[in-house]
Design an enzyme around this catalytic site. Structure first.
Site, PDB file in Angstrom:
ATOM      1  CD  GLU A  91      37.972  49.063  36.161  1.00  0.00           C
ATOM      2  OE1 GLU A  91      37.943  48.613  35.009  1.00  0.00           O
ATOM      3  OE2 GLU A  91      37.084  48.840  36.993  1.00  0.00           O
ATOM      4  CB  CYS A 104      39.616  50.572  45.334  1.00  0.00           C
ATOM      5  SG  CYS A 104      40.299  49.110  44.529  1.00  0.00           S
ATOM      6  CB  CYS A 111      46.869  42.120  35.987  1.00  0.00           C
ATOM      7  SG  CYS A 111      47.591  41.161  37.338  1.00  0.00           S
ATOM      8  CB  CYS A 115      43.547  35.495  39.067  1.00  0.00           C
ATOM      9  SG  CYS A 115      44.942  35.758  40.178  1.00  0.00           S
ATOM     10  N   GLY A 158      45.934  45.124  38.516  1.00  0.00           N
ATOM     11  CA  GLY A 158      47.393  45.012  38.637  1.00  0.00           C
ATOM     12  C   GLY A 158      47.831  44.281  39.884  1.00  0.00           C
ATOM     13  CD  GLU A 159      50.613  41.124  43.054  1.00  0.00           C
ATOM     14  OE1 GLU A 159      49.436  40.718  43.178  1.00  0.00           O
ATOM     15  OE2 GLU A 159      51.303  41.482  44.025  1.00  0.00           O
ATOM     16  CB  SER A 190      45.125  43.391  47.741  1.00  0.00           C
ATOM     17  OG  SER A 190      44.652  42.099  47.464  1.00  0.00           O
ATOM     18  CB  SER A 213      44.534  37.283  46.579  1.00  0.00           C
ATOM     19  OG  SER A 213      44.257  38.659  46.595  1.00  0.00           O
ATOM     20  CG  HIS A 215      41.362  33.906  45.966  1.00  0.00           C
ATOM     21  ND1 HIS A 215      40.539  34.687  46.740  1.00  0.00           N
ATOM     22  CD2 HIS A 215      42.017  34.781  45.148  1.00  0.00           C
ATOM     23  CE1 HIS A 215      40.690  35.956  46.411  1.00  0.00           C
ATOM     24  NE2 HIS A 215      41.588  36.044  45.459  1.00  0.00           N
ATOM     25  CG  ASN A 289      31.719  41.144  41.220  1.00  0.00           C
ATOM     26  OD1 ASN A 289      30.613  41.183  40.714  1.00  0.00           O
ATOM     27  ND2 ASN A 289      32.203  42.077  42.006  1.00  0.00           N
ATOM     28  CB  CYS A 332      39.202  43.779  39.528  1.00  0.00           C
ATOM     29  SG  CYS A 332      39.156  43.620  41.277  1.00  0.00           S
TER      30      CYS A 332
END
Ligand code: SAH
Length: 345
Positions: A91, A104, A111, A115, A158-159, A190, A213, A215, A289, A332
């Site tokens: 996506e 984006c 991934c 996380c 994905g990373e 990112s 990221s 967090h 989210n 995501c």
């Protein structure tokens, strides 16, 4: 089969010479793929039919198929589900901002970073995307809306630094001549914080923006949210970010997703603030989210504002990410995971 669309112009030139073609054919083909973004060899009308047939036999032209487009009635955000040649779905999101159109993109199918608040990682990583598949997300969206794209953020599934070589190729082709020719300053990558790769990226001396990221204000909380924090401590990651700034002169942005009761307390803001004191940092707060499969709840507007106020006391530049596309699958990986479920049931 050769992936011609992932080749740089020098690579494509060599390929043409190896196949007994004239050098200038490479520039023509590159232009059709990356400047005009056509979706078939048939459209490349100034290439001889014989060459077009050869190309067809050598390698399918990577071109993503649009499966679903969700359009937000609130702000014009468009979320795309694309089908890859091997049947996997990825996506991408289009966001019309006042300062320009932004896309984006995803960098992997799934991934492996795990996380605990993120939907993209639920089924693990299936594979890396190649440069052509990253580029074509931007190209298909540009064609669909018929407008210029000015910013690209690699913040989808994905990373990106776990797909390092393809990512670099993608950035060079996206920002180089003969393609969309975006300014590197308008590209953001990112990362969850693969410190070694951040250092390697620093040495590439690109002018892109790196977003970390983060967090969490300490390793203990970060480990609850992000398994990668067991591999690299916050100190190691911040050291790598310092190195990135030293090599490129580009300030790193910090992303901080607020999860109710986990990392959103005043003392967390104070700890984060003092940790980043003197960085003159930009910190982007993202109310988490909520993802159906995950247990985290979004902090209230008041909690987010209080967190911001506390952080600002330490001289940081803090923004709260404006929520885009609230009426469509926002987080995501949600569109992809929902669609996959629908396929199965
Ligand atoms: N792997 C990269 C890029 C993809 S995720 C990274 O970790 O940075 C892009 C950003 O969205 C990251 O900051 C990620 O932590 C955040 N994110 C993922 N799921 C989220 C959710 N449910 N709510 C808020 N932010 C989320």
């Amino acid at each position: 089969m050769t992936d011609l669309k992932s080749m740089s112009l020098p690579e494509l030139t060599q390929w043409m010479l190896d196949h007994g073609e004239k050098k200038f054919r490479a520039r023509q083909l590159y232009g059709w793929m990356h400047e005009k973004q056509v979706s078939s060899y048939d459209e490349m009308t100034d290439l001889p039919v014989r060459l077009r047939e050869n190309l067809e036999g050598e390698g399918a032209l990577v071109c993503l198929k649009t499966q679903v487009v969700q359009v937000s009635r609130l702000d014009g955000t468009r979320k795309y589900l694309f089908r890859l040649a091997d049947g996997n779905d990825i996506e991408s999101v289009f966001m019309p901002y006042r300062h320009g159109n932004s896309v984006c993109i995803s960098s992997q199918v799934g991934c492996s970073m795990g996380c605990s608040f993120c939907a993209s990682t639920i089924g693990g990583k299936l594979r890396n995307l190649c440069a052509s598949e990253m580029l074509d997300q931007v190209y298909r969206i540009k064609k669909d809306i018929g407008e210029r794209i000015s910013n690209v953020v690699v913040m989808g599934t994905g990373e990106p630094l776990d797909n390092y070589d393809n990512l670099l190729k993608f950035i060079r082709m996206l920002t180089g001549e003969g393609g969309l020719h975006l300014s590197q300053r308008n590209v953001t990558v990112s990362t969850c914080g693969l410190a070694d790769r951040i250092r390697a990226l620093a040495e590439e001396k690109l002018q892109i923006t790196l977003a970390l990221s983060l967090h969490a204000p300490n390793d203990e909380i970060r480990r609850q949210l992000m398994p990668v924090a067991y591999r690299y401590s916050i100190e190691e990651v911040l050291d790598a970010c310092r190195y990135y700034f030293a090599c490129t002169g580009r300030r790193v942005t910090f992303e901080y997703s607020l999860c109710k009761g986990v990392n959103d307390r005043r003392e967390h803001a104070a700890q984060l603030g003092s940790m980043l004191k003197g960085w003159n940092a930009h910190i982007n707060l993202i109310p988490v989210n909520p993802v159906r499969e995950r247990r985290y709840l979004r902090s209230s507007r008041r909690e987010v504002d209080e967190f911001k106020n506390e952080l600002e006391k330490y001289g940081n530049n803090v923004t709260i990410r404006r929520e885009m596309g609230a009426d469509i699958d926002g987080a995501c990986g949600q569109l992809r995971s929902r669609y996959r479920k629908r396929d199965v049931t």
